[in-house]
Design an enzyme around this catalytic site. Structure first.
Site, PDB file in Angstrom:
ATOM      1  N   CYS A  18      21.133  11.602   3.779  1.00 28.56           N
ATOM      2  CA  CYS A  18      21.481  12.749   2.902  1.00 28.56           C
ATOM      3  C   CYS A  18      20.305  13.130   2.004  1.00 28.56           C
ATOM      4  O   CYS A  18      20.492  13.485   0.832  1.00 28.56           O
ATOM      5  CB  CYS A  18      22.702  12.464   2.043  1.00 28.56           C
ATOM      6  N   HIS A  39      19.186  13.266  -3.467  1.00 28.11           N
ATOM      7  CA  HIS A  39      20.257  13.235  -2.468  1.00 28.11           C
ATOM      8  C   HIS A  39      20.790  14.666  -2.348  1.00 28.11           C
ATOM      9  O   HIS A  39      20.741  15.440  -3.310  1.00 28.11           O
ATOM     10  CB  HIS A  39      21.336  12.299  -3.016  1.00 28.11           C
ATOM     11  N   GLN A  60      22.835   5.321  -7.544  1.00 26.57           N
ATOM     12  CA  GLN A  60      22.158   4.108  -7.046  1.00 26.57           C
ATOM     13  C   GLN A  60      21.649   3.210  -8.165  1.00 26.57           C
ATOM     14  O   GLN A  60      21.119   2.133  -7.889  1.00 26.57           O
ATOM     15  CB  GLN A  60      20.973   4.490  -6.138  1.00 26.57           C
ATOM     16  N   ASP A  79      21.489  11.495 -11.984  1.00 27.87           N
ATOM     17  CA  ASP A  79      22.344  11.024 -10.892  1.00 27.87           C
ATOM     18  C   ASP A  79      22.185   9.501 -10.840  1.00 27.87           C
ATOM     19  O   ASP A  79      21.152   8.990 -10.399  1.00 27.87           O
ATOM     20  CB  ASP A  79      21.873  11.693  -9.585  1.00 27.87           C
ATOM     21  N   LYS A 135      30.425   2.492  -5.040  1.00 21.47           N
ATOM     22  CA  LYS A 135      29.141   1.800  -4.875  1.00 21.47           C
ATOM     23  C   LYS A 135      29.029   0.639  -5.861  1.00 21.47           C
ATOM     24  O   LYS A 135      28.042  -0.065  -5.909  1.00 21.47           O
ATOM     25  CB  LYS A 135      27.981   2.773  -5.101  1.00 21.47           C
TER      26      LYS A 135
HETATM   27  N1  PLP Z   1      23.325  10.428  -5.275  1.00 20.73           N
HETATM   28  C1  PLP Z   1      22.740   9.388  -4.678  1.00 20.73           C
HETATM   29  C2  PLP Z   1      21.379   8.965  -5.100  1.00 20.73           C
HETATM   30  C3  PLP Z   1      23.422   8.706  -3.661  1.00 20.73           C
HETATM   31  O1  PLP Z   1      22.829   7.671  -3.052  1.00 20.73           O
HETATM   32  C4  PLP Z   1      24.719   9.120  -3.297  1.00 20.73           C
HETATM   33  C5  PLP Z   1      25.448   8.450  -2.202  1.00 20.73           C
HETATM   34  O2  PLP Z   1      24.892   7.802  -1.370  1.00 20.73           O
HETATM   35  C6  PLP Z   1      25.281  10.205  -3.963  1.00 20.73           C
HETATM   36  C7  PLP Z   1      24.562  10.825  -4.949  1.00 20.73           C
HETATM   37  C8  PLP Z   1      26.643  10.709  -3.627  1.00 20.73           C
HETATM   38  O3  PLP Z   1      27.616   9.802  -4.001  1.00 20.73           O
HETATM   39  P1  PLP Z   1      29.154  10.058  -3.621  1.00 20.73           P
HETATM   40  O4  PLP Z   1      29.177  10.324  -2.146  1.00 20.73           O
HETATM   41  O5  PLP Z   1      29.823   8.800  -4.007  1.00 20.73           O
HETATM   42  O6  PLP Z   1      29.608  11.232  -4.406  1.00 20.73           O
END
Ligand code: PLP
Length: 405
Positions: free
Chosen positions: A362, A121, A201, A198, A224
């Site tokens: 993203c 992401h 998900q 990370d 989430k």
């Molecule tokens: N990493 C992954 C794999 C994501 O899917 C997302 C959000 O969709 C993020 C990071 C970023 O999360 P946040 O916007 O809650 O900081």
């Protein structure tokens, strides 16, 4: 234990209609909906326990502090961290990764290498690129195969004397691939390299044991996980957090301040400058209680059933291309039909009450790798039903037959 049939009543938003049609919410990977118990916890904090935390001697301040710190202990248990000192509250996954990149960045030098994967992401790409403004760092990118699985041999071959850090997603938000992070962490550690996972998900769908994984850092987002927006967690091993300089300065994170010199607070407060979202943090604890009452394993099994049904249904559509076909993938399905644009498909599905995400998610470097500009993505959570999946598949058939006429 909360019965799956009763769960929908916990989410009043699911009763909404869109243009006169029943809402089918299939965008939980972007943000999940929030159950009553979490909203009640927010209301309760505002009505009964709202006072600034950590520095008040009065009763309400201590109550608010207790609620925030109980949530920290709840998260510690949830992740099986050794100590609640290793649980840093952030605004979300993005802030957790920025914190680590910024603080670890101080220890990096020209020529150092960081390993990422092609499915990251933007929040696990851009913070590392920002470091490149000041230092000549090399980002190395692990490729994937045609199913969306990481090439582990390529990963292992990437380690050199210059490798300083690995940052990778546990579950891809586009492909659904569940990466073998435990194995990848072990490989990195054999080279003496720390690893950030990370978990944005992964954490909503599977049990996370940071000690079993042996990860150095793990990040997640409350919104989430049926919790409020604006709250996240960064788990970090104590030995790293102790070495790392603070990310931001301000109140809460100091020991003592004079004009000559400032000392910093103990962990985890060193990384929590300013008034935290103590209301959201307490409510995140309620979200974890909700997940517990349903049972993570039941959630995962239910989502798997929905994903299987959706995949089978979509595969019957002419011209269907599904991106990410590894076995045991997470609860997302990304697809395109013929040359219909993802945007048009999403817009027409919305007219039928179906909320999906469209575009690059993203993850533009992944889109470039796949040779597309975007996909349609449906994602599932505990409150979705098989009837909704069937209605979604029928809606995709209808919409794409119109668009491809
Ligand atoms: N990493 C992954 C794999 C994501 O899917 C997302 C959000 O969709 C993020 C990071 C970023 O999360 P946040 O916007 O809650 O900081």
């Amino acid at each position: 234990m909360l019965a799956l049939d009763d769960i929908r009543h916990e989410f009043p938003i699911l009763d909404r209609t869109i243009d006169g049609r029943q809402l089918i919410y299939l965008d939980s990977a972007a943000t999940s909906q929030t159950p009553r118990c979490v909203v009640d916890a927010i209301t309760y904090m505002y009505f009964r326990h709202k006072a600034n935390v950590h520095r008040g001697v009065h009763t309400i301040s201590q109550e608010a502090t207790d609620r925030m710190e109980n949530a920290r202990e709840r998260v510690r248990q949830w992740l099986n961290a050794e100590s609640s000192d290793e649980i840093v509250f952030t605004r979300g996954t993005t802030e957790g990764i920025n914190l680590v990149a910024s603080s670890m960045g101080d220890t990096l030098y020209n020529g150092d290498e960081i390993i990422l994967t092609v499915m990251e992401h933007h929040s696990n790409i851009v913070p590392w690129q920002l470091l490149q403004r000041h230092k000549r760092l090399r980002l190395r990118v692990v490729p994937i195969d045609e199913h969306g699985a990481l090439n582990l041999q390529a990963y292992e071959d990437m380690f050199t004397e210059a490798t300083r850090f690995v940052a990778l997603t546990h579950v891809s938000n586009v492909l659904g691939t569940v990466n073998p992070v435990k194995e990848m962490i072990a490989i990195a550690h054999r080279h003496g390299v720390p690893v950030l996972i990370d978990g944005a998900q992964a954490a909503p769908h599977m049990a996370i044991d940071v000690r079993d994984l042996d990860c150095d850092f793990y990040t997640l987002s409350s919104h989430k996980m049926y919790g409020p927006a604006g709250v996240g967690v960064l788990y970090g091993k104590r030995r790293w957090l102790e070495k790392m300089p603070p990310y931001q300065g301000g109140g809460e994170m100091i020991g003592n301040v004079t004009w000559e010199r400032t000392t910093f607070a103990e962990l985890p407060f060193k990384f929590e400058a300013g008034t935290p979202d103590f209301v959201g943090i307490a409510a995140f604890g309620a979200a974890l209680d909700f997940i517990d009452r349903v049972g993570l394993e039941r959630i995962a099994a239910h989502e798997h059933e929905l994903l299987t049904a959706a995949t089978q249904g979509l595969m019957e559509i002419d011209g269907m291309r599904i991106f990410g076909t590894t076995p045991d993938k997470g609860a997302v399905i990304s697809f395109l039909v013929g040359d219909a644009s993802s945007y048009d498909v999403g817009l027409l599905l919305d007219k039928l009450g179906v909320a999906v995400r469209t575009g690059h998610h993203c993850a533009q470097p992944l889109m470039q790798h796949l040779g597309v500009t975007g996909t349609v993505r449906a994602s599932f959570a505990v409150y979705n039903t098989l009837d909704e999946v069937n209605a979604f598949v029928a809606a995709v058939k209808r919409v794409t037959s119109i668009l491809l006429r």
